[in-house]
Structure formats: structure tokens, C-alpha cells
Design a protein around this motif. Sequence first.
Motif, mmCIF file in Angstrom:
data_model
loop_
_atom_site.group_PDB
_atom_site.id
_atom_site.type_symbol
_atom_site.label_atom_id
_atom_site.label_comp_id
_atom_site.label_asym_id
_atom_site.label_seq_id
_atom_site.Cartn_x
_atom_site.Cartn_y
_atom_site.Cartn_z
ATOM 1 N N PRO A 11 -7.930 -7.814 -8.029
ATOM 2 C CA PRO A 11 -7.990 -9.146 -7.447
ATOM 3 C C PRO A 11 -8.953 -9.973 -8.297
ATOM 4 N N HIS A 20 -20.436 -6.397 -5.054
ATOM 5 C CA HIS A 20 -21.064 -5.172 -4.561
ATOM 6 C C HIS A 20 -20.202 -3.964 -4.943
ATOM 7 N N GLY A 22 -18.052 -2.337 -3.340
ATOM 8 C CA GLY A 22 -16.649 -2.415 -2.894
ATOM 9 C C GLY A 22 -15.784 -3.030 -3.991
ATOM 10 N N TRP A 226 -4.915 -19.849 -2.297
ATOM 11 C CA TRP A 226 -4.211 -18.575 -2.510
ATOM 12 C C TRP A 226 -2.991 -18.749 -3.421
ATOM 13 N N ALA A 229 -4.663 -18.831 -6.709
ATOM 14 C CA ALA A 229 -5.233 -17.544 -7.139
ATOM 15 C C ALA A 229 -4.157 -16.541 -7.548
ATOM 16 N N GLY A 261 -7.675 -4.690 -2.147
ATOM 17 C CA GLY A 261 -8.212 -4.089 -0.925
ATOM 18 C C GLY A 261 -7.255 -4.387 0.219
ATOM 19 N N LYS A 262 -7.369 -3.598 1.293
ATOM 20 C CA LYS A 262 -6.367 -3.707 2.362
ATOM 21 C C LYS A 262 -6.368 -5.084 3.048
ATOM 22 N N ASP A 263 -7.504 -5.798 2.995
ATOM 23 C CA ASP A 263 -7.562 -7.096 3.667
ATOM 24 C C ASP A 263 -6.702 -8.150 2.983
ATOM 25 N N ILE A 264 -6.364 -7.949 1.720
ATOM 26 C CA ILE A 264 -5.598 -8.998 1.047
ATOM 27 C C ILE A 264 -4.202 -8.503 0.643
ATOM 28 N N HIS A 268 -0.553 -10.428 -1.051
ATOM 29 C CA HIS A 268 0.115 -9.890 -2.248
ATOM 30 C C HIS A 268 1.509 -9.352 -1.988
ATOM 31 N N HIS A 290 -6.084 -0.339 -1.289
ATOM 32 C CA HIS A 290 -7.062 0.717 -0.954
ATOM 33 C C HIS A 290 -7.869 0.321 0.279
ATOM 34 N N GLY A 291 -8.555 1.312 0.825
ATOM 35 C CA GLY A 291 -9.369 1.061 2.020
ATOM 36 C C GLY A 291 -10.702 0.420 1.647
ATOM 37 N N MET A 300 -18.470 -3.250 4.049
ATOM 38 C CA MET A 300 -19.580 -3.740 3.240
ATOM 39 C C MET A 300 -19.267 -5.164 2.817
HETATM 40 N N1 MSP Z 1 -10.297 -14.133 -4.280
HETATM 41 C C1 MSP Z 1 -9.604 -13.277 -3.406
HETATM 42 C C2 MSP Z 1 -8.595 -12.436 -4.150
HETATM 43 C C3 MSP Z 1 -7.543 -13.224 -4.868
HETATM 44 S S1 MSP Z 1 -6.488 -12.169 -5.774
HETATM 45 C C4 MSP Z 1 -5.285 -13.157 -6.258
HETATM 46 C C5 MSP Z 1 -10.578 -12.358 -2.714
HETATM 47 N N2 MSP Z 1 -11.754 -12.185 -3.293
HETATM 48 S S2 MSP Z 1 -12.964 -11.292 -2.734
HETATM 49 O O1 MSP Z 1 -13.989 -11.399 -3.715
HETATM 50 O O2 MSP Z 1 -13.289 -11.699 -1.416
HETATM 51 O O3 MSP Z 1 -12.438 -9.836 -2.596
HETATM 52 C C6 MSP Z 1 -11.851 -9.199 -3.659
HETATM 53 C C7 MSP Z 1 -11.507 -7.774 -3.373
HETATM 54 O O4 MSP Z 1 -12.649 -7.034 -3.037
HETATM 55 C C8 MSP Z 1 -10.509 -7.578 -2.241
HETATM 56 O O5 MSP Z 1 -9.503 -6.701 -2.689
HETATM 57 C C9 MSP Z 1 -11.310 -6.908 -1.178
HETATM 58 O O6 MSP Z 1 -10.546 -6.014 -0.427
HETATM 59 C C10 MSP Z 1 -12.318 -6.154 -2.021
HETATM 60 N N3 MSP Z 1 -13.463 -5.790 -1.218
HETATM 61 C C11 MSP Z 1 -14.389 -6.603 -0.642
HETATM 62 N N4 MSP Z 1 -15.212 -5.840 0.116
HETATM 63 C C12 MSP Z 1 -14.832 -4.540 0.045
HETATM 64 C C13 MSP Z 1 -15.326 -3.347 0.559
HETATM 65 N N5 MSP Z 1 -16.366 -3.294 1.355
HETATM 66 N N6 MSP Z 1 -14.708 -2.208 0.189
HETATM 67 C C14 MSP Z 1 -13.658 -2.193 -0.686
HETATM 68 N N7 MSP Z 1 -13.169 -3.310 -1.175
HETATM 69 C C15 MSP Z 1 -13.697 -4.490 -0.786
HETATM 70 O O7 MSP Z 1 -10.239 -11.802 -1.675
#
Ligand code: MSP
Length: 655
Positions: A11, A20, A22, A226, A229, A261-264, A268, A290-291, A300
Motif C-alpha cells: 500500500p 510503525h 505494522g 482512494w 491512491a 492489510g485486512k482493513d483496506i 483493493h 494480511h492480518g 497497533m
Molecule cells: N494510504 C492508504 C493505502 C492506499 S493503497 C492504494 C492507507 N495507508 S495507511 O498508512 O493507513 O496504512 C497502510 C497499510 O498499513 C495498510 O495495509 C494497513 O493495513 C497497514 N497497517 C496499519 N497498521 C497495521 C498494523 N497494526 N498491523 C499490520 N498492518 C497495519 O491505508
Amino acid sequence: MEKKSFYVTTPIYYPSAQLHIGHTLTTTMADALARYKKMMGYDVYFLTGSDEHGQKIEKVAAEKGMKPIEYTDGVVKTFKNLWSKMHIDYDDFIRTTEKRHYDTVQALFQKIYDKGDIYKGEYEGYYCTSCETFFTQFQLAEGHCPDCGKAVDIVKEESYFFKMSKYGDQLLEYIETHPHFIQPESRRNEMMNFIKTGLEDLSVSRTTFDWGIPITMDRGHIIYVWFDALTNYITALDWLDDGPLYQQFWKNNDEIVHLVGKDIIRFHTIIWPIILMAADIKLPTTVFGHGWLLSGGGKMSKSVGNVVDPLLLIEKYGADSLRYFLLREMPGGSDYYYSEDALVNRINIDLANDYGNLLSRTISMIDKYFAGEIPVVKDGFDTDLVALSQEVVSSYQQHMDKFELSLGLQSIFKLVGRGNKMIEESAPWTLYKEGNMDRLAVVLYQLVEIIRMSTIMLSPVLVETGAKVMAQLGIDSEYFTNEKLSFGAIDKSFKVNKGAPLFPRIEIKDVEVAMEKPEKEDKKAKNSEKNKEKSSKDNIDNKEVGDNLISIDDFAKCQFKVGRVLEAEKVEGADKLLKLSVKVGADEVRTVVAGIALYYKAEELIDKKVIVVYNLKPAKLRGIESHGMLLAAKGENDLRLLTVDGDLEEGAVVS
Ligand code: MSP
């Protein structure tokens, strides 16, 4: 033969906060896959970047009294610094603020508009700035964002809409006919159910803020962040000019992989494919979700205040150790509860004790018994070892090809484990005493081959370690390629050079210092208090721990002792049971019946040091009275007995 291509993306990260561990996990996973595919002979393109537009970034920059671009310029430098320290070897870093991206997003938007799939209307609903997501009242959770739980804004403004509803059936059919499109499987079902409830048209422009890409024909409208992005994945390949990268890595490529990550995953696997369908562009092969890494307070995240800084961990443990830990511990699609203890244990057990020790013991023996020259042997190999090495290579490759990095790494350690066991079983020091130099040469050659093959397979993850191993073994780098990933490839002698331990064992006292660090700042401490209340709701793992906490007094009721297995045999008529005689003191031998027969052969256990629960009430199993129990750890596919790290006498107390 023409090379196959592999396109992998992470991402693009919001520069609204520092990254961080994650975020580091996804990027490391992409990097390891890119390196693995390169090793397998693919042409690889690996993309990461930053997602710099949107209301959230505009707000953060304003709070700091900066222009958005000044602010993001600064944060992006920190992203690149982290990736360099983690040895992330991307081919391109895309920033959504670059001209190439503006041009691409505007052209893509226009193309879909011209086709009639984008129309003007009025949006009325809710918007979560933190997630940059629109919601209907029906979707809110008690009036808050259903994803992050924060307050949402009411929005009523003129907007362009994207006809997502038109493509629901087509997308569903695509997902049904392409089982690998959404992985892991559980996410696929989730997304299919979501689509089946019916897709609504999506608002794809905003008029109430400026920080973004304007629609060319209506510049008062900023394209939804989005839409902006997601387009990055084709901007970087030069879709706009149908450039050579686009031709090779998208148009004519069967492996286009987005790691997220699973939240996005929803963005996708629903919005992105529909944008592509509307623009007549082929869809990616796989979106792997992924989780999350969890820590006190659940997921986190900077806003919760429970993040762990990867730079601190790199400084303390090294990039290779952190890379290994993240990829080995993160179980595919599920969440994982992070702790520094777990990190240290993983480094100590796998990298220091198993892999590092195997190298240093092997080199010491080659020094001692063969004056530092690796003996070259062509036959007399242990057939089970040769078979195991083939099995391990094939299971490693199968897992890596399915993005199951943790399982791939576990396979390698079966081979490493076999090496350490071989040392115990073949007792090279006795062979030497007996003057059995032929067998000794075979044993040491086999150990070198185990280390060499493991090092090749570990190289996509341990990117600095390979060179150190090569230097210590003194073996030319040409023997560390995928072409040489088979047992018996070393065909000439090399001189070893003993060096520093690859992964020195980490003492627990060092760990505590590192764990205190994030708590030092007041704000974080306060947040962590607040989060303790929240944690039981957010995080199932944590809840389980919370409800089952025991006091030190409870723990002290259990007595554990070191034992040595003297005899072992199968219990007749019971597939899972072994009857053992275990020496648990100078003159105390106990009978213990253990349910480990599926994982250990009786003969493997002889002389093994084990940990016995000493004050367990005796119990009868299949008519045999068992006096104690052995401690073991059960993984997904295997069970291993706990043992001691050194030569302690039977009866030593474990505490
Ligand atoms: N900007 C969007 C992504 C756009 S992709 C076209 C975004 N950015 S983010 O910085 O918030 O998150 C990016 C990624 O980091 C996501 O895949 C999210 O799941 C991952 N993570 C953020 N916190 C996380 C954890 N604690 N653990 C694992 N992955 C984590 O969303």
C-alpha cells in the motif's frame, strides 16, 4: 526461454504519522517476495510509496503550520530512511504528489467519465477523515466510523459519482472464476458476501477542501483520495503512455500482486477492480490481505498510541533479525499479538541457537578435525537427509509461491534442526577419537550442505547474513544461488574462517530496557492506560490472556525438573502414546506416558533432555501409571518437546 515477470506492490502509506512495525511488516513481506522471485529467475518490479493527498493530511499539515507539500516532503524522507535501514530494495517509490501521477489520475478519471460511468450528482452522508471513507447512516456504528470508531462528519455537497453498482455482477463472476484473486480464502468469502448485498455508486470527488488532484474539466472538484491512491499501481508502470514497464509488468504479466492489510482489502478488491473494469484494464492476479499486528489496545496504530518504532528495534537487534521475526511470526491472514519477548525468543531460538550455532559448531569441528579445509565427499550420504533436503526445498518453494512466508521459513528450520540433531547423533568427537575419519568427513560435509542450502533459502529474508555465512565458510558465492539449491553441490574444498557469532544470544535484561522506551513519554503512558480498558473489547487474544492471568504464587505451585530419557517404547494399541523411563534425579527414574508418538519416534528420544512436570498427580493411561508430564510446544503442524540449552544434570530445578 523468456523470463517470467512478477509485479509486487505495498500500500502507499499516509504520511500523517511515522511508520510503525505494522507498516514495516507489509513492506518487508513485499521485499522478501521480490527477492525470492528474483532468485527464482523472474524479472521483478517492486513498488512502494506515499499517499499524500486528502483531508487528513491537509489537517495535520495545517496543525503544524506547514503547507501540505512541505509537511509530506519531510515525512517521506523518514519513510525512505526506514526502508533503507530495513534493506528494502524497491524499484520505485511513488509519491501521489508527482506530476506523472496527476496526469495519470486525471486521464483515468476522464476515460471513465467519457464512457458514461462517472456522473454528477449530490452527495449526502457521512465521511470519516481518518479512514478517508464515505458511510451511510445505516453503516455507522453507534454514530461513529465502523472501521476506526472515530467521529464522522456530515457531508452534503455536489459530487461526481462512479457507477459501481453497474459492475457488481461482473466483479462477483471474476472473483468466482479467479480463486486466487483474493487471498487468504476467508477474506474472499467476506468480500463476496459484501458484494452480494449490492454495491452502491461511489462519490469520487469532494469540493470542500483543496489538497488533492482536481478533475480536469471541473477544477472545483478534488478527486476522491482512494481513487487517486489506487491509481498509483499503474502510474508507476506508465500506463498513460503504454510504456515498456506497463507492457511487461501489467499487460503481459500473470503475476500482479498487491499486498495489503485486512482493513483496506475492500478498497483493493471492490473499488480498484471496478475502476480497472470501467477503464478496460486487466485486473491484478492477487490481492493478499494480511492480518494486523496488535499490541496493548488492539491494532497497533498511532492514534491509539501503542505503536512500536521499527528504527529502535533495528538499532537494538539488527534489520535481519527484525525481518525474520516479522515474517516468521506473522501467521498469514490472522492477527498477531506483538511483544518484544516474543521477538527475542524467536531470535534466540531460531537464529542464535539453531542456525548460528550450527554454523559455529560446524566451523569449529572443521578447524579441529580437518585443519580448516571442508572435506569434499561424493557418496556415503545419509539417504534420509538427502530426501529431507529435497522435501524441504519443495515445501519452501510451495509456501513462498503462495505467499505463506512463515510456513516457508518453518520448512527451512526442519533442515537446520536436522543438522543440529546430526551433531548429537553422530558425535563427531567420538568418530575422531575412534579414528573414523571417513564417516567424520561425511558428517561435516553434510553439515556444510545443510547450512549452505538453508542460507540460500533464507537469503530473501536474511539479506545481510548470507554474505557473513559465505565468508565464514569461505565458499564462493556461486554456490549460494538457486541453481545450486540441491544437496551435494559442493565439489571442491574451501578453507573456513571462523568469525563472530551470526546472532549473539540476547539477554533478557536488555529486553526490558527496550520495552520501557515507548512508555517513557507521558502521552503514550496515558494512552496505554486508556487502552487497557479498550483492549479486552478490541482484541480477542488479549482478552484471553487478561481473563486467565495467574499470580506468581499460582505459578510457584508447579515444580518442573530436567529429566533425561533412558528408554522409550510405543504403547500397544495407542497410536499417540509413548511410554518413557525418565531419569529425574541422581537416583530417581520415573515412568511417564506422553502423547507424542505422532511427532517423535521412540528411538529419537533416547538421551534427550526434557522438562518434566514433577509434582503432577499420577494418572493411569492404558493401564500404565504415569508419574509426570513432559512440556512441549505445539505449532500448526508440529509438536516439539521443551529441552534445556546446555548440559544440565538430571533433576535440575526449572523455575
Ligand atoms: N494510504 C492508504 C493505502 C492506499 S493503497 C492504494 C492507507 N495507508 S495507511 O498508512 O493507513 O496504512 C497502510 C497499510 O498499513 C495498510 O495495509 C494497513 O493495513 C497497514 N497497517 C496499519 N497498521 C497495521 C498494523 N497494526 N498491523 C499490520 N498492518 C497495519 O491505508
